[in-house]
Design an enzyme around this catalytic site. Structure first.
Site, PDB file in Angstrom:
ATOM      1  N   TYR A  66     -22.804  70.019  66.004  1.00  0.00           N
ATOM      2  CA  TYR A  66     -24.066  70.568  66.795  1.00  0.00           C
ATOM      3  C   TYR A  66     -24.330  71.800  66.346  1.00  0.00           C
ATOM      4  O   TYR A  66     -23.786  72.514  65.349  1.00  0.00           O
ATOM      5  CB  TYR A  66     -23.571  70.463  68.121  1.00  0.00           C
ATOM      6  CG  TYR A  66     -23.307  69.195  68.657  1.00  0.00           C
ATOM      7  CD1 TYR A  66     -24.662  68.298  68.785  1.00  0.00           C
ATOM      8  CD2 TYR A  66     -22.070  68.772  68.902  1.00  0.00           C
ATOM      9  CE1 TYR A  66     -24.289  66.823  69.076  1.00  0.00           C
ATOM     10  CE2 TYR A  66     -21.920  67.244  69.348  1.00  0.00           C
ATOM     11  CZ  TYR A  66     -23.337  66.389  69.491  1.00  0.00           C
ATOM     12  OH  TYR A  66     -22.920  65.038  69.647  1.00  0.00           O
TER      13      TYR A  66
ATOM     14  N   CYS B 106      -7.005  54.745  78.657  1.00  0.00           N
ATOM     15  CA  CYS B 106      -8.249  54.875  77.700  1.00  0.00           C
ATOM     16  C   CYS B 106      -7.792  53.954  76.555  1.00  0.00           C
ATOM     17  O   CYS B 106      -6.529  54.220  75.927  1.00  0.00           O
ATOM     18  CB  CYS B 106      -8.940  56.089  77.576  1.00  0.00           C
ATOM     19  SG  CYS B 106      -9.776  56.011  76.313  1.00  0.00           S
TER      20      CYS B 106
ATOM     21  N   GLU C 122      -5.556  29.523  84.748  1.00  0.00           N
ATOM     22  CA  GLU C 122      -5.447  29.730  83.290  1.00  0.00           C
ATOM     23  C   GLU C 122      -4.812  28.435  82.562  1.00  0.00           C
ATOM     24  O   GLU C 122      -4.011  28.049  82.903  1.00  0.00           O
ATOM     25  CB  GLU C 122      -4.804  31.009  83.109  1.00  0.00           C
ATOM     26  CG  GLU C 122      -4.349  31.300  81.650  1.00  0.00           C
ATOM     27  CD  GLU C 122      -5.856  31.296  80.707  1.00  0.00           C
ATOM     28  OE1 GLU C 122      -6.858  32.050  81.105  1.00  0.00           O
ATOM     29  OE2 GLU C 122      -5.633  30.850  79.610  1.00  0.00           O
TER      30      GLU C 122
HETATM   31  S1  SF4 Z   1     -15.142  52.740  77.210  1.00  0.00           S
HETATM   32 FE1  SF4 Z   1     -14.576  54.898  76.571  1.00  0.00          FE
HETATM   33  S2  SF4 Z   1     -13.403  55.821  78.087  1.00  0.00           S
HETATM   34 FE2  SF4 Z   1     -13.529  53.687  78.629  1.00  0.00          FE
HETATM   35  S3  SF4 Z   1     -11.584  52.639  77.728  1.00  0.00           S
HETATM   36 FE3  SF4 Z   1     -13.309  52.564  75.991  1.00  0.00          FE
HETATM   37  S4  SF4 Z   1     -13.203  54.312  74.885  1.00  0.00           S
HETATM   38 FE4  SF4 Z   1     -11.919  54.725  76.935  1.00  0.00          FE
END
Ligand code: SF4
Ligand code: FMN
Length: 702
Positions: free
Chosen positions: A187, A356, A426
């Site tokens: 940026y 995540c 399932e």
């Molecule tokens: S959408 Fe983004 S925050 Fe959610 S699991 Fe996937 S990478 Fe991680």
């Protein structure tokens, strides 16, 4: 005393103390009002993160000059005093839960989503980076053109220094504890700092000293306007992973210079926009890959340093702090997937953490890139304030969920939490659906984190699960509602000369046979294929199948009708994947196992097969031949047969996820969750969905 004592040790930054070493990295959620003022969703989102127990919340990219640069269409703006009241409500919303907070000031320069054209930068340039929210506007039929950016004049640079420092003053007035400058990811500030982008020949370009003049002048002006004790942090990329860009050696000098300039906290990141893999790490990046950066920089400065990228495990984060490799850990996407990561770690509920999986589908592909507000593939509550008030069902129902993939499991999970009685049917021997195959795909094991988390929740909630069971119509008639979450499957089209067994569905090929998983039932038997394999199709099914087969030494050719392979795949994954298939190094992934040769034939389809010959034809019926021992079909379509059958038999049935249309995990989870969140026995079935919040007057007519 809680768990992970190093992670939860207080730390002093400038003139304040944070309660622990966990920092929410700035994350643009593109949720402000159109003018860039703070919205209720902005406050709710950051308050959730503060409730979860982080030490410091840094609010994402906020523009000091909305007219010349916003990185996403609804990013925050702080270029006028009228933004102060909204920002003050935001800092209050965070402070209420004990966290300290800061705002990251960022001008995108050449990487602006607003304005679309005539963006400013260090010098004139054309950039092509379709994976960035600010870059290309991709029309359905457009070629990738690139976007033109223009050089800033000296007057504009001086004016921008003023705008940054004015914005910092507004942040201070609004009650934030610190301001951060965004000098990473290509940026505007990074455009000045980087030898790769900055080609100016005046006093703002060329030598190291000249390239650093812009950020140092901003810091100096902030000190003058806000006082020397108002802490200033800067985020910058230690390695830009591009030839001619900055690397660790120069970044060490940068750190020393910022410390001398009075910076209170160094926030280390990675990449320039041309190298998105290292900055928006897709699934292929391992936890800890950036730790070398803070280890090196901590040796030359005394101010605190925060490191970030793909940090997911509290055990690991606690250890690197104990070992002195970093002072703080920075989490961005992990706090989208689960804002309660800190408090779960503190209370020893590590298995409850929804990690995540670095898929970038919810938070990037389907939100920032699509010019919409934030979402998350595994946490449906992100960007959706309805989840704040989950209520128990007024009239609990008996719910049959057919299909134990992500959509079905999420529908079952939330329905059960709300008091409904749920049975999952399932047809295979385990829950997981389409995402189970990811265990076989190199670098995609993170998908299993989600599978394991949701299976654990289903288990804990004692949802009844009937495995190896395909319910008949009569059985389903006993339920108040049926959820059809039967997903999608591959199919084999008519091909001239087709013989049995030559073309296999991909589901038979990438079934993980390893008995190392606690949910493993022991009945998976992946089909063994010959040396030369043609993978037919596109999207994740084809990419994963090809990567898996190449990783076990097969000679793989993908045949796709699309002009470019993987155009529907999340763009950062697509970018890294294409590099891997081409056998070039994706940035920071130079290790050998990441390179799998895969040939790709675009704009083509399979026309005929004859023994080991595969005849492919392009759109103009030009034919070519490939030698192959096997073909794997990754052509996928929704399984909507049961849905249609139940509907015509008069059952109340709702179709969700890939059985509606083939998309990705984000949509499957979102649709499953939405069903579970809203379903109630006193609702009206409109022939497709159960409708909530129907007025009393309308209800009286049913
Ligand atoms: S959408 Fe983004 S925050 Fe959610 S699991 Fe996937 S990478 Fe991680
Ligand atoms: C949706 C989204 C928005 C982001 N916005 C910002 C931002 O405003 N400023 C910034 O410095 N980094 C931003 N990032 C980068 C993250 O802060 C972080 O460096 C990156 O996601 C890798 O770390 P993680 O694995 O903890 O997410 C963003 C990332 C995502 C996915």
């Amino acid at each position: 005393m809680g768990n992970f004592p190093n992670l939860f040790k207080p730390i002093t930054i400038g003139n304040f103390e944070a309660q622990n070493r966990i920092l929410h990295e700035p994350t643009d959620i593109s949720s402000s009002h159109a003018d860039g003022s703070v919205s209720t969703l902005d406050i709710h989102h950051h308050a959730e993160i503060a409730k979860g127990g982080v030490g410091i919340v840094i609010v994402g990219a906020t523009s000091p000059d909305g007219e010349t640069g916003r990185p996403t269409v609804n990013s925050l703006v702080a270029d006028n005093d009228r933004y102060i009241p909204g920002l003050a409500r935001l800092s209050d919303g965070i402070h209420r839960y004990g966290a300290k907070c800061a705002v990251q000031l960022m001008h995108p320069g050449r990487q602006a989503a607003i304005p679309r054209y005539n963006t400013m930068s260090t010098n004139d340039m054309i950039i092509k980076v379709p994976w960035s929210a600010g870059h290309e506007v991709i029309y359905a039929t457009a070629e990738e053109q690139g976007k033109r950016a223009r050089a800033m004049t000296i007057e504009e640079i001086i004016d921008m220094i003023d705008k940054f420092s004015d914005a910092a003053w507004r942040v201070q007035q609004a009650g934030f504890d610190m301001v951060q400058l965004h000098g990473a990811h290509g940026y505007l500030i990074a455009q000045f700092m980087s030898p790769y982008t900055n080609r100016r020949t005046d006093r703002f370009g060329g030598s190291f000293e000249n390239r650093m003049r812009f950020p140092l002048a901003i810091i100096d002006q902030i000190h003058k306007k806000c006082g020397y004790d108002f802490p200033v942090s800067i985020r910058y990329s230690v390695d830009e992973w591009i030839e001619g860009g900055r690397s660790l050696e120069e970044s060490i000098e940068v750190a020393k210079l910022f410390e001398q300039a009075g910076v209170a906290l160094l926030d280390l990141s990675q990449c320039i926009t041309e190298t998105p893999g290292a900055g928006f790490d897709p699934m292929y990046y391992e936890q800890g890959w950036t730790m070398y950066a803070s280890e090196a920089i901590k040796k030359v400065v005394k101010i605190p340093v925060v490191n970030s990228h793909t940090l997911r495990d509290p055990e690991y984060c606690d250890r690197v702090i104990a070992e002195g490799k970093t002072d703080m850990v920075g989490l961005s996407r992990q706090l989208l997937a689960d804002p309660y990561w800190p408090v779960k770690a503190y209370s020893g509920k590590v298995k409850e953490i929804r990690k995540c999986i670095s898929c970038l589908t919810g938070c990037w592909q389907d939100s920032m890139l699509a010019k919409k507000h934030i979402a998350c593939a595994v946490n449906p509550a992100v960007g959706d304030m309805r989840y704040e008030h989950i209520k128990t069902a007024e009239k609990p129902m008996n719910i049959a969920v057919v299909g134990g993939g992500p959509a079905g499991m999420e529908a079952a999970r939330l329905s059960t939490i709300r008091g409904h009685r749920v049975v999952i049917f399932e047809k295979t021997g385990e829950l997981g659906g389409a995402i189970l195959g990811c265990c076989m795909t190199p670098g995609k094991i993170k998908m299993k984190w989600y599978t394991d988390w949701i299976r654990f929740q289903i288990d804990k909630l004692k949802v009844e699960v009937k495995l190896n069971h395909e319910p008949a119509l009569e059985e389903l008639k006993k339920y108040d509602v049926v959820v059809n979450a039967t997903g999608a499957s591959s199919y084999i089209p008519e091909v001239v000369g087709m013989k049995k067994g030559f073309i296999s569905p991909f589901e038979e090929v990438i079934a993980c046979p390893k008995a190392t998983c606690e949910f493993y039932p022991g009945d998976r038997k992946p089909k063994k294929l010959g040396e030369r394999v043609v993978v037919w199709g596109d999207h994740f099914a084809a990419a994963d199948t090809a990567a898996y087969l190449a990783s076990i030494g097969r000679d793989v050719t993908i045949v796709t009708e699309n002009g470019q392979f993987g155009s529907g795949i999340e763009p950062v994954h697509m970018y890294v994947l294409r590099k891997r298939f081409d056998q070039t190094d994706a940035e920071a992934l130079s290790s050998k196992p990441f390179k799998y040769p895969v040939k790709v034939r675009t704009g083509s389809s399979i026309y005929a097969v004859d023994k080991s010959r595969v005849v492919i034809a392009d759109g103009s019926f030009n034919k070519d031949e490939l030698e192959a021992d096997d073909i794997v079909s990754c052509l996928v379509r929704p399984n909507d047969g049961l849905y249609k059958k139940l509907k015509s038999a008069g059952l109340k049935v709702v179709n969700l996820g890939d059985s509606v249309s083939v998309r990705n995990l984000h949509y499957a989870v979102k649709e499953g969750a939405n069903f579970g969140l809203t379903i109630d026995g006193n609702q009206i079935y409109n022939g497709n969905r159960f409708v909530d919040e129907v007025s009393l007057e309308v209800q009286s007519q049913f």
